[in-house]
Design a protein around this motif. Structure first.
Motif, PDB file in Angstrom:
ATOM      1  N   ASP A   1      30.502 -55.670  -4.324  1.00  0.00           N
ATOM      2  CA  ASP A   1      31.745 -55.467  -5.059  1.00  0.00           C
ATOM      3  C   ASP A   1      31.849 -53.998  -5.484  1.00  0.00           C
ATOM      4  OD1 ASP A   1      34.148 -56.287  -6.194  1.00  0.00           O
ATOM      5  OD2 ASP A   1      33.236 -56.771  -8.125  1.00  0.00           O
ATOM      6  N   GLU A   2      33.077 -53.466  -5.572  1.00  0.00           N
ATOM      7  CA  GLU A   2      33.304 -52.079  -6.003  1.00  0.00           C
ATOM      8  C   GLU A   2      32.462 -51.104  -5.193  1.00  0.00           C
ATOM      9  OE1 GLU A   2      35.650 -51.375  -7.958  1.00  0.00           O
ATOM     10  OE2 GLU A   2      36.016 -53.136  -9.198  1.00  0.00           O
ATOM     11  N   GLY A   3      32.466 -51.270  -3.881  1.00  0.00           N
ATOM     12  CA  GLY A   3      31.597 -50.494  -3.017  1.00  0.00           C
ATOM     13  C   GLY A   3      31.878 -49.003  -3.022  1.00  0.00           C
ATOM     14  N   GLN A   4      33.079 -48.582  -3.436  1.00  0.00           N
ATOM     15  CA  GLN A   4      33.415 -47.162  -3.426  1.00  0.00           C
ATOM     16  C   GLN A   4      32.628 -46.375  -4.471  1.00  0.00           C
ATOM     17  OE1 GLN A   4      35.577 -49.533  -4.473  1.00  0.00           O
ATOM     18  NE2 GLN A   4      35.861 -49.034  -6.634  1.00  0.00           N
ATOM     19  N   ASP A   5      32.029 -47.051  -5.445  1.00  0.00           N
ATOM     20  CA  ASP A   5      31.296 -46.344  -6.492  1.00  0.00           C
ATOM     21  C   ASP A   5      29.786 -46.348  -6.280  1.00  0.00           C
ATOM     22  OD1 ASP A   5      33.045 -45.090  -8.398  1.00  0.00           O
ATOM     23  OD2 ASP A   5      33.786 -47.087  -8.886  1.00  0.00           O
ATOM     24  N   LEU A   6      29.327 -46.898  -5.176  1.00  0.00           N
ATOM     25  CA  LEU A   6      27.911 -46.823  -4.833  1.00  0.00           C
ATOM     26  C   LEU A   6      27.672 -45.610  -3.944  1.00  0.00           C
ATOM     27  CD1 LEU A   6      27.064 -50.566  -4.122  1.00  0.00           C
ATOM     28  CD2 LEU A   6      26.519 -49.238  -6.159  1.00  0.00           C
ATOM     29  N   ALA A   7      26.528 -44.960  -4.135  1.00  0.00           N
ATOM     30  CA  ALA A   7      26.208 -43.750  -3.394  1.00  0.00           C
ATOM     31  C   ALA A   7      25.998 -44.055  -1.910  1.00  0.00           C
ATOM     32  CB  ALA A   7      24.955 -43.101  -3.973  1.00  0.00           C
ATOM     33  N   PRO A   8      26.233 -43.083  -1.029  1.00  0.00           N
ATOM     34  CA  PRO A   8      26.103 -43.319   0.414  1.00  0.00           C
ATOM     35  C   PRO A   8      24.749 -43.857   0.832  1.00  0.00           C
ATOM     36  CG  PRO A   8      27.223 -41.237   0.017  1.00  0.00           C
ATOM     37  CD  PRO A   8      26.752 -41.730  -1.327  1.00  0.00           C
ATOM     38  N   GLU A   9      23.658 -43.419   0.173  1.00  0.00           N
ATOM     39  CA  GLU A   9      22.328 -43.881   0.600  1.00  0.00           C
ATOM     40  C   GLU A   9      22.124 -45.378   0.385  1.00  0.00           C
ATOM     41  OE1 GLU A   9      21.648 -42.027  -3.575  1.00  0.00           O
ATOM     42  OE2 GLU A   9      22.816 -41.554  -1.766  1.00  0.00           O
ATOM     43  N   VAL A  10      22.929 -45.972  -0.491  1.00  0.00           N
ATOM     44  CA  VAL A  10      22.829 -47.410  -0.717  1.00  0.00           C
ATOM     45  C   VAL A  10      23.069 -48.170   0.586  1.00  0.00           C
ATOM     46  CG1 VAL A  10      23.947 -49.385  -1.829  1.00  0.00           C
ATOM     47  CG2 VAL A  10      23.430 -47.324  -3.160  1.00  0.00           C
ATOM     48  N   TYR A  11      24.004 -47.687   1.391  1.00  0.00           N
ATOM     49  CA  TYR A  11      24.387 -48.420   2.599  1.00  0.00           C
ATOM     50  C   TYR A  11      23.326 -48.315   3.691  1.00  0.00           C
ATOM     51  CZ  TYR A  11      28.575 -49.073   0.012  1.00  0.00           C
ATOM     52  OH  TYR A  11      29.441 -49.450  -0.985  1.00  0.00           O
ATOM     53  N   ARG A  12      22.588 -47.226   3.691  1.00  0.00           N
ATOM     54  CA  ARG A  12      21.442 -47.154   4.613  1.00  0.00           C
ATOM     55  C   ARG A  12      20.413 -48.219   4.251  1.00  0.00           C
ATOM     56  NH1 ARG A  12      17.751 -44.765   7.807  1.00  0.00           N
ATOM     57  NH2 ARG A  12      15.652 -44.472   6.981  1.00  0.00           N
ATOM     58  N   ILE A  13      20.159 -48.377   2.962  1.00  0.00           N
ATOM     59  CA  ILE A  13      19.195 -49.392   2.515  1.00  0.00           C
ATOM     60  C   ILE A  13      19.705 -50.790   2.851  1.00  0.00           C
ATOM     61  CG2 ILE A  13      18.085 -50.408   0.479  1.00  0.00           C
ATOM     62  CD1 ILE A  13      18.111 -47.600  -0.773  1.00  0.00           C
TER      63      ILE A  13
END
Length: 429
Positions: free
Chosen positions: A141-153
């Motif tokens: 949820d609210e993915g626009q406020d998570l840092a880019p490295e989160v998506y690599r993890i």
């Protein structure tokens, strides 16, 4: 017991379609405030867990704050989803680090160093293939406020990821851009769109639109509004003569909305204001619940019951994802938007105000003190000129001009009272 969660049968065809999309590829879902992103997220979690028989240990719903975690948990119980399946990304990383790297959690001074924890978890998943894909699916949820490295993890940790975003509600500067999320997930197109906005009644939407970045964004947002205006009551901006007078008016407004059986949210700029205004309202015999979270030992404690109708008070950041009938935005003075020792930028403040206003379904009350209003006063005057807001000066009896625009100057500030140096028990920041 009341709940914000709709039954799945009440979702729109577009929402239902996204709920049932197969987990054959990573997905991005875009939608504005009130488009039903959280409703879809929760029902999608139940759908994927049920249809594919995924045990609770193999999926997670990641939310932006521990406040929205408790809010969503209040709806999980109606779908028999386990509480432990919803939480923040950093809390999940914390446990993974502790269980697989070290029980000595990295710290920066007296605070937990979540950046170091993320780095450790990224290293762990990269170096240990056995831990990759340890989750069958993740919803964000609210993915626009998570840092880019989160998506690599996440792409290392989960076989399937669905991310819900709204670029216009991005309030953290280090949050990921939509394109960066797409590249990390390998999504080639813009993903699914939730177009209609069902939460904000027209008067609320008109005011919120003034805080969007350009005319095109404003027009697009307003085209999507499809909620019903139950009462013809335009938002009100009240300019008090003193902080004490402002608090009296805020307390009066809350009492009036509670008599109307409305859910009331009070949204402010800082944690200190959360505690200070809660104290000031209590002195006026108005009880509110503070939506705050704090670490206690190895867990985060949130004491806020979202199944109750007690008014809730939270910061803009903590209020993301929440919904109220009436939203109150008090103390709109420059020093209420401190980040550390620096004022928020104008762009950030506009995003915060858009997020705050968009929490409301029916009505918004804003207030400040004469001579100390935020720099966005010009935006509010533009909204008044277009008939989207009533501006009222302090003093005299309060009257809501629900029918016509214009400004009710009242009788001027009342005599006596405080001001920023009046010795109030609660401070403005």
């Amino acid at each position: 017991m009341s709940t914000w969660l709709l039954p799945r049968s009440s979702l729109t065809p577009d929402q239902s379609q996204i709920v049932s999309l197969p987990p054959t590829e990573h997905r991005i879902v875009q939608g504005g405030p009130g488009s039903g992103k959280t409703q879809v997220l929760v029902h999608r979690a139940a759908h994927l867990a049920g249809k594919y028989k995924v045990p609770a240990s193999k999926y997670r719903v990641f939310v932006f704050t521990n406040i929205i975690k408790e809010y969503i948990r209040s709806g999980f119980q109606f779908l028999n989803l386990p509480d432990e399946t919803v939480g923040t990304f950093d809390s999940w990383c914390y446990l993974l680090y502790e269980n697989h790297i070290s029980r000595a959690i990295p710290r920066s001074g007296s605070s937990i160093d979540f950046d170091a924890i993320r780095e450790g978890v990224s290293w762990l998943l990269s170096r240990k293939p056995a831990l990759r894909g340890l989750l069958d699916f993740v919803l964000v949820d609210e993915g626009q406020d998570l840092a880019p490295e989160v998506y690599r993890i996440l792409t290392l940790a989960a076989a399937h990821v669905t991310v819900f975003i709204d670029p216009y509600q991005k309030i953290f500067e280090d949050g990921a851009q939509t394109q960066a999320i797409m590249e990390s997930l390998g999504v080639r197109r813009g993903g699914q769109m939730l177009l209609a906005t069902y939460r904000n009644a027209p008067f609320v939407a008109y005011l919120a639109s003034h805080f969007l970045p350009d005319v095109e964004a404003q027009a697009q947002f307003l085209r999507q509004v499809s909620a019903t205006q139950k009462i013809k009551e335009r938002p009100l901006y009240y300019v008090a003569g003193t902080f004490d007078e402002e608090m009296d008016r805020v307390a009066e407004i809350i009492r009036q909305r509670l008599v109307m059986n409305e859910r009331v949210g009070i949204i402010v700029g800082t944690n200190r204001l959360v505690h200070g205004l809660a104290k000031g309202l209590a002195e006026r015999r108005v009880v509110v619940e503070k939506a705050v979270a704090k670490w206690e030992g190895r867990a985060v404690n949130v004491q806020c019951d979202f199944s109750s109708n007690l008014p809730k008070i939270a910061t803009f950041h903590m209020a993301k994802g929440l919904t109220f009938d009436t939203v109150i935005l008090p103390r709109l003075v420059e020093r209420s938007f401190l980040e550390g020792y620096r004022l928020s930028t104008e762009e950030t403040r506009r995003r915060l105000l858009f997020v705050g206003i968009a929490r409301a379904t029916q009505w918004v009350f804003l207030s400040s003190v004469r001579g100390q209003a935020v720099g966005e006063l010009g935006v509010l005057r533009d909204a008044e000129r277009e008939g989207h807001l009533v501006i009222q000066a302090g003093g005299g009896d309060w009257k809501q001009d629900a029918g016509g625009g214009g400004r009710d100057e009242g009788a001027g500030p009342r005599s006596g009272g405080g001001g920023p140096d009046s010795g109030d028990d609660f401070e403005p920041f």
